[in-house]
Design a protein around this motif. Sequence first.
Motif, PDB file in Angstrom:
ATOM      1  N   LEU A   1      35.118  43.508  34.344  1.00  0.00           N
ATOM      2  CA  LEU A   1      34.023  42.599  34.021  1.00  0.00           C
ATOM      3  C   LEU A   1      33.698  42.674  32.529  1.00  0.00           C
ATOM      4  N   SER A   2      34.654  43.085  31.738  1.00  0.00           N
ATOM      5  CA  SER A   2      34.415  43.239  30.305  1.00  0.00           C
ATOM      6  C   SER A   2      34.212  41.887  29.626  1.00  0.00           C
ATOM      7  N   PHE A   3      33.519  41.928  28.482  1.00  0.00           N
ATOM      8  CA  PHE A   3      33.279  40.736  27.678  1.00  0.00           C
ATOM      9  C   PHE A   3      32.560  39.642  28.478  1.00  0.00           C
ATOM     10  N   ASN A   4      31.449  40.042  29.113  1.00  0.00           N
ATOM     11  CA  ASN A   4      30.569  39.102  29.779  1.00  0.00           C
ATOM     12  C   ASN A   4      29.163  39.270  29.201  1.00  0.00           C
TER      13      ASN A   4
ATOM     14  N   ILE B   1      37.742  39.487  35.879  1.00  0.00           N
ATOM     15  CA  ILE B   1      36.944  38.331  35.469  1.00  0.00           C
ATOM     16  C   ILE B   1      36.415  38.589  34.057  1.00  0.00           C
ATOM     17  N   ALA B   2      37.234  39.174  33.205  1.00  0.00           N
ATOM     18  CA  ALA B   2      36.826  39.465  31.834  1.00  0.00           C
ATOM     19  C   ALA B   2      36.738  38.177  31.017  1.00  0.00           C
TER      20      ALA B   2
ATOM     21  N   SER C   1      45.074  36.882  52.415  1.00  0.00           N
ATOM     22  CA  SER C   1      46.182  37.752  52.020  1.00  0.00           C
ATOM     23  C   SER C   1      46.128  38.184  50.558  1.00  0.00           C
ATOM     24  N   VAL C   2      45.279  37.577  49.735  1.00  0.00           N
ATOM     25  CA  VAL C   2      45.267  37.835  48.288  1.00  0.00           C
ATOM     26  C   VAL C   2      44.912  39.289  47.998  1.00  0.00           C
ATOM     27  N   GLN C   3      45.742  39.924  47.175  1.00  0.00           N
ATOM     28  CA  GLN C   3      45.530  41.307  46.762  1.00  0.00           C
ATOM     29  C   GLN C   3      45.169  41.423  45.289  1.00  0.00           C
ATOM     30  N   MET C   4      45.641  40.465  44.471  1.00  0.00           N
ATOM     31  CA  MET C   4      45.381  40.488  43.031  1.00  0.00           C
ATOM     32  C   MET C   4      44.904  39.112  42.596  1.00  0.00           C
ATOM     33  N   LEU C   5      43.714  39.055  41.998  1.00  0.00           N
ATOM     34  CA  LEU C   5      43.133  37.801  41.531  1.00  0.00           C
ATOM     35  C   LEU C   5      42.685  37.987  40.091  1.00  0.00           C
ATOM     36  N   TYR C   6      43.316  37.241  39.181  1.00  0.00           N
ATOM     37  CA  TYR C   6      43.012  37.348  37.763  1.00  0.00           C
ATOM     38  C   TYR C   6      42.447  36.018  37.276  1.00  0.00           C
TER      39      TYR C   6
END
Length: 346
Positions: free
Chosen positions: A266-269, A241-242, A211-216
Amino acid sequence: MSPLSLLILSILTGSALGQYYDYGSYLDPAHLLGPPGPNCVEECDCPMNFPSAMYCDGRGLKSIPSIAPGIKYLYLQNNQIEEIKAGAFDNVTDLRWLILDNNRIASSKVEKGAFDKLASLERLLFSYNELTEPVGPLAKSLIELKMIGNKISKIPAEMMLGLENLTSFHLQENELTTEGIIGAFEGLKSLHYLDISQNKLGKLPAAMPKSVQMLYADNNNIDSLLKDYLEKLPQLQYLRIAHNALTDSGIPAGVFNVSSLIELDLSFNKLESIPEVNENLENLYLQVNDISKFDLGSFCKVIGPVNYSKLRHLRLDGNHLTRSSVPFDVSNCLRQAAELTVESTD
């Protein structure tokens, strides 16, 4: 070097960017709600024209006061409360909201059974205390649970059992590890929003509810993803996943090529190339990586009248790219883009 912004076609007004989920304020100032009711303790306010609310926030309280029957919304934030005794809420079995943010409550100071009679509780805000693990067990009526800014290092799976109506779970700014959350979210069948940013995770949590729609998961130590991770989350729209340790070798080919995803950060990886994304993706953030090539194939495998990327916002600043890195036919692929930002670090 100053940022180079390439405006592709016309700038779209009213573009809907995914934002961090925030309910905003839960409070209506008590002094605007009329005189206090007759059954309220001296330390708190219980407005007569809002008789189901009890405002005890910012009163210097060191313990939970006596609560009048009939209270459904209890505000206890910004105090110096250190413990919750087992019978603290016995008079308010119909309590819906309980706000305990910014106190001094440790897990060891929450007596067993403290929440047992709160069978109608919908929202529990327990941020910025001294919890080392979640409180519980909690009622299956719970919709939102916030425990931001504590010292939680693990979530025993059994503590989350029965929370089948929980839709929003905030766990950022804790000390969670990958091993400490094994099985923790699996039974949360209605979970839409999960924020586990600013923890000590090496991987994204396994066995997530569909059911997950937003994963931070910003600001962790995540260095790789499983190839089928997003395929098991068919409703996921926003993934952040910054500020992690992702490299090209840690991202399997096609892992982000899922049609449900709207926003990917995906910034700052430590990426050296642009990962392949689905044509339905609308917002992609890749700033401050080690990318040196603009590969149009990451967005469009085929370009034609009905084959093009739906991307609207693309951030590539802080990489090793310049104007000349952008392919001449970029507008054919990214024909719906509002802005593409490139800034070289050279």
